[in-house]
Structure formats: C-alpha cells, structure tokens
Design a protein around this motif. Structure first.
Motif, mmCIF file in Angstrom:
data_model
loop_
_atom_site.group_PDB
_atom_site.id
_atom_site.type_symbol
_atom_site.label_atom_id
_atom_site.label_comp_id
_atom_site.label_asym_id
_atom_site.label_seq_id
_atom_site.Cartn_x
_atom_site.Cartn_y
_atom_site.Cartn_z
ATOM 1 N N GLU A 75 3.602 45.506 30.761
ATOM 2 C CA GLU A 75 3.361 46.796 31.378
ATOM 3 C C GLU A 75 2.111 47.470 30.803
ATOM 4 O O GLU A 75 1.362 48.115 31.517
ATOM 5 N N VAL A 76 1.914 47.330 29.517
ATOM 6 C CA VAL A 76 0.755 47.917 28.851
ATOM 7 C C VAL A 76 -0.053 46.784 28.204
ATOM 8 O O VAL A 76 0.515 45.951 27.490
ATOM 9 N N SER A 77 -1.326 46.717 28.490
ATOM 10 C CA SER A 77 -2.176 45.666 27.937
ATOM 11 C C SER A 77 -3.499 46.265 27.472
ATOM 12 O O SER A 77 -3.864 47.381 27.860
ATOM 13 N N GLN A 78 -4.205 45.500 26.663
ATOM 14 C CA GLN A 78 -5.503 45.895 26.147
ATOM 15 C C GLN A 78 -6.513 44.794 26.403
ATOM 16 O O GLN A 78 -6.145 43.621 26.574
ATOM 17 N N SER A 79 -7.761 45.180 26.448
ATOM 18 C CA SER A 79 -8.831 44.224 26.713
ATOM 19 C C SER A 79 -8.958 43.229 25.566
ATOM 20 O O SER A 79 -8.919 43.627 24.392
#
Length: 274
Positions: free
Chosen positions: A12-16
């Motif tokens: 649901e939440v991701s980072q580069s």
C-alpha cells in the motif's frame, strides 16, 4: 466482487528505489586513507577472488571479483567464421563483446550496447589480440563475451584479466596471460585500482596531471599489449603511472596462476591404478 488473482499487488505504501541507492560523492578527499582502508600512492590493489569454468555451456569461462567489481567472461569457439569476406585464410579472428548489466552501476539501465560499451570492447580486443596465437586457428573465429555484473571501478582492467583467464581455460593457445591494472591520477597524488567513486569524482586540486590510465601487461614476456589513457598528464607522470600499473600486474600474477593451476588439476583425469 471478484479479485484479480493473476497480478501480484504491491504494498500500500512504497518508496522510490533511488532513495536506497548509494551515489558516489562529487569530491573524494585525496588526502589520508582511502574509503576501503587502502593506502594512497602505493601499489595497493584490492583482494581478488578468481574462479575458472563457472559456465559449463561455454568452451571456457572465468569469474573475477575485486572488491565490489564483479566480471564474468565466456569464450566460444574456435568456430567457422560467419563472414567469409572478412576472413584471413592464414590467421584466425578474435571478436570481443563487453556489456554492462542494467543493475551494474547507478547510471545504467539498458541492455542495448552504447558507445562506451563499444569503446571498451575495442580496447579489450586490442589488449588480447597480440597475446593469442591466431595463426594456429586459420579461417576460424574466437568469440570473447564479457558481462560486467557490478561496476565498482577499474572495470576494464579486471575485464582484461578475466578474459585472458577464460581464454586459457578454453584451451586457446596464447603466448602469455594478459593482466590489467589501472590508476587514477589527481595532481601529484594517485591511487591504484580506483573504486567507482574515485574514478568519477571531481578533482580536488585542479591543474595538470588529471586523468586515468589502464595498462594490459604480459608478465612472462615483460611486454605491454594495451594502454588506455584519458585526461591530461605529463610525460613523466604517464611513464611513472605505467611502471606503477606493471607492478600492480605482478602482484596479481600469482593469484591468477594459482586459479588456473587449480582449474587444470580439477579437469585432469584421475591417475590410473595400474
């Protein structure tokens, strides 16, 4: 409501991923110890791990790991050449192809061979061609394929060493092994076997003697088969750099000899009991 079972849903939440990639510093300090603990202005090469024959499908292969620089080489041939019009009837042909994996360094991301890959392939061919007995393979072609798995500096020098070891593992007749070593010059200071950050750092001194040097050396014959230089260096600095690279090649020579001898003993048939 039916769910999509054919697609792997991400979190649901991701980072580069770029947040986790380490980028080299713009300016590397050229005083004091190096980042990996080696000394400056000394022939201090990185510890090397070498293995022959990791690829069973190739005629010969080799793998070399120096620090975080990882290079794989495969040899195919001798085989009948595809282009008859470019074939010398009395001498064989050596072709080289050097490519970077998309994940090998931060600023790459394509399998397509670019201008840098073509230049490195040409330098690799020039360094190896004089060491291979091509007159023993008339109307034949020997293919050298180098894949850089991780580029952490001095990739051309280690590719030369890896390709030479793979040719010996394939049973190709050679006058001598070819070893590579490189230095990075910054003013009056230099580093041997530079890392990726040291190769791509901006000069902290300025002025003359700014550049890099890579030497391909035949240790048993005491001859240089290839030399690649970039930047601006005086004749005295360039001559001293060549001598330093030759000394670095002699340091690597026992390790390469030991790996090749181990591969020969492993491939030799067991002695008969009679």
């Amino acid at each position: 409501m039916p769910t999509d079972t054919k697609r792997v849903r991400g979190p649901e939440v991701s980072q580069s991923p770029s947040l986790f990639s380490g980028k080299p510093a713009d300016v590397v300090p050229w005083r004091g110890p190096r980042a990996d603990g080696r000394q400056r202005e000394q022939v201090d090469v990185r510890p090397v791990f070498v293995r022959c024959g990791p690829v069973s499908q190739a005629k010969g292969s080799a793998y070399i790991e120096a620090g975080n620089t990882k290079v794989m080489c495969c040899i195919y041939g001798p085989r009948e050449t595809e282009r008859k019009d470019e074939t010398d009837m009395k001498c064989g042909r050596l072709t080289t192809d050097m490519r970077f994996a998309p994940f090998s360094c931060p600023d790459r991301g394509s399998w397509i061979q670019g201008s840098q890959d073509k230049d490195l392939s040409l330098m690799l061919q020039e360094s190896l061609q004089s060491a291979v007995c091509l007159h023993k393979y008339p109307r034949s072609q020997i293919e050298v394929n180098v894949m850089v798995l991780e580029n952490s500096g001095s990739v051309l020098a280690h590719a030369i060493t890896c390709a030479s070891l793979a040719l010996a593992d394939a049973g190709i007749e050679m006058y001598d092994l070819v070893l590579g070593c490189s230095i990075r010059q910054d003013g009056s200071s230099y580093v041997v076997d530079p890392s990726y950050a040291e190769e791509n750092s901006r000069s902290s001194v300025g002025g003359e003697n700014q550049g890099g040097l890579t030497v391909a050396f035949l240790p048993s014959l005491n001859q240089i088969s290839g030399l690649q230089s970039d930047g601006e260096m005086t004749q005295e600095t360039l001559t001293a750099g060549v001598r330093t690279c030759i000394e670095g090649c002699y340091k690597l020579y026992p390790v390469i000899q030991q790996a090749l001898a181990k591969a020969v003993r492993k491939a030799a048939p067991p002695p008969s009991e009679s």
